[in-house]
Design a protein around this motif. Structure first.
Motif, PDB file in Angstrom:
ATOM      1  N   LYS A   3       6.161 -27.679  -3.870  1.00  0.00           N
ATOM      2  CA  LYS A   3       4.720 -27.438  -3.930  1.00  0.00           C
ATOM      3  C   LYS A   3       4.365 -26.752  -5.230  1.00  0.00           C
ATOM      4  O   LYS A   3       5.181 -26.060  -5.840  1.00  0.00           O
ATOM      5  CB  LYS A   3       4.269 -26.612  -2.736  1.00  0.00           C
ATOM      6  CG  LYS A   3       4.798 -25.196  -2.758  1.00  0.00           C
ATOM      7  CD  LYS A   3       4.291 -24.428  -1.569  1.00  0.00           C
ATOM      8  CE  LYS A   3       4.832 -23.001  -1.638  1.00  0.00           C
ATOM      9  NZ  LYS A   3       4.345 -22.190  -0.561  1.00  0.00           N
ATOM     10  N   THR A   4       3.133 -26.937  -5.676  1.00  0.00           N
ATOM     11  CA  THR A   4       2.678 -26.308  -6.911  1.00  0.00           C
ATOM     12  C   THR A   4       2.178 -24.892  -6.638  1.00  0.00           C
ATOM     13  O   THR A   4       1.652 -24.605  -5.561  1.00  0.00           O
ATOM     14  CB  THR A   4       1.582 -27.138  -7.606  1.00  0.00           C
ATOM     15  OG1 THR A   4       1.247 -26.510  -8.840  1.00  0.00           O
ATOM     16  CG2 THR A   4       0.347 -27.272  -6.759  1.00  0.00           C
ATOM     17  N   GLU A   5       2.345 -24.064  -7.604  1.00  0.00           N
ATOM     18  CA  GLU A   5       1.852 -22.686  -7.535  1.00  0.00           C
ATOM     19  C   GLU A   5       0.683 -22.480  -8.496  1.00  0.00           C
ATOM     20  O   GLU A   5       0.146 -21.387  -8.604  1.00  0.00           O
ATOM     21  CB  GLU A   5       2.982 -21.703  -7.868  1.00  0.00           C
ATOM     22  CG  GLU A   5       4.161 -21.776  -6.906  1.00  0.00           C
ATOM     23  CD  GLU A   5       3.842 -21.249  -5.515  1.00  0.00           C
ATOM     24  OE1 GLU A   5       2.941 -20.395  -5.374  1.00  0.00           O
ATOM     25  OE2 GLU A   5       4.497 -21.712  -4.565  1.00  0.00           O
ATOM     26  N   THR A   6       0.301 -23.549  -9.230  1.00  0.00           N
ATOM     27  CA  THR A   6      -0.792 -23.472 -10.192  1.00  0.00           C
ATOM     28  C   THR A   6      -1.724 -24.656 -10.001  1.00  0.00           C
ATOM     29  O   THR A   6      -1.373 -25.671  -9.391  1.00  0.00           O
ATOM     30  CB  THR A   6      -0.258 -23.500 -11.637  1.00  0.00           C
ATOM     31  OG1 THR A   6       0.429 -24.724 -11.845  1.00  0.00           O
ATOM     32  CG2 THR A   6       0.682 -22.335 -11.898  1.00  0.00           C
ATOM     33  N   ALA A   7      -2.914 -24.531 -10.561  1.00  0.00           N
ATOM     34  CA  ALA A   7      -3.895 -25.612 -10.477  1.00  0.00           C
ATOM     35  C   ALA A   7      -3.378 -26.842 -11.218  1.00  0.00           C
ATOM     36  O   ALA A   7      -2.688 -26.726 -12.233  1.00  0.00           O
ATOM     37  CB  ALA A   7      -5.220 -25.158 -11.092  1.00  0.00           C
ATOM     38  N   ILE A   8      -3.697 -28.016 -10.708  1.00  0.00           N
ATOM     39  CA  ILE A   8      -3.275 -29.264 -11.337  1.00  0.00           C
ATOM     40  C   ILE A   8      -4.463 -30.219 -11.457  1.00  0.00           C
ATOM     41  O   ILE A   8      -5.485 -30.034 -10.798  1.00  0.00           O
ATOM     42  CB  ILE A   8      -2.147 -29.954 -10.546  1.00  0.00           C
ATOM     43  CG1 ILE A   8      -2.611 -30.303  -9.124  1.00  0.00           C
ATOM     44  CG2 ILE A   8      -0.900 -29.087 -10.512  1.00  0.00           C
ATOM     45  CD1 ILE A   8      -1.635 -31.137  -8.323  1.00  0.00           C
TER      46      ILE A   8
END
Length: 140
Positions: A3-8
């Motif tokens: 999962k991402t931890e930053t905006a994409i």
């Protein structure tokens, strides 16, 4: 992928017009139902109407694939209501409003699936005031 931890940035498209690869030697005709076979290739307009086909919409242009599967593409209009012919032998009526309808041939819908011999076209959305032999069908 984790999962991402930053905006994409996630790409998007409207989906009302999409390119679809044609089956080998398929000729598709503008304004007819655009269907794909079990392998995801568009079948020729003359072969539309059998079971195990997925209706994507209506062809926005005519095209011919003179080669192998996927050597040519054509554009499909979808996520709209389309004016198509109502079956003469298995027609929808007002009580069928909002109900699923099935492909009888490349420009005609039928009320039933013909004992499993027809594929889903979309939903019946009403009659047309000008063309009494046509109906509006919503294709997702």
């Amino acid at each position: 992928m984790a999962k991402t931890e930053t905006a994409i940035v996630t790409e998007a498209r409207c989906g009302t017009l999409m390119a679809v690869p044609l089956a080998a030697l398929a000729l598709v005709l503008q304004g007819t139902f655009a269907v794909v076979n079990a392998n995801g290739y568009a079948v020729a307009s003359e072969d539309v109407g059998g079971a195990n086909q997925n209706c994507l919409g209506v062809w926005d242009n005519s095209a011919e694939n003179k080669g192998a599967n996927g050597d040519a593409v054509a554009c499909v209009r979808r996520k709209q209501q389309f004016l198509v012919r109502n079956s003469a032998v298995d027609p929808v009526d007002q009580a069928d409003l909002g109900s699923p309808v099935y492909i009888e041939d490349n420009q005609t819908i039928a009320k039933t699936d013909g004992a499993g011999s027809r594929s889903l076209a979309g939903r019946f959305m009403g009659f047309d005031a000008q063309y009494s032999d046509c109906v509006w069908v919503e294709i997702e």
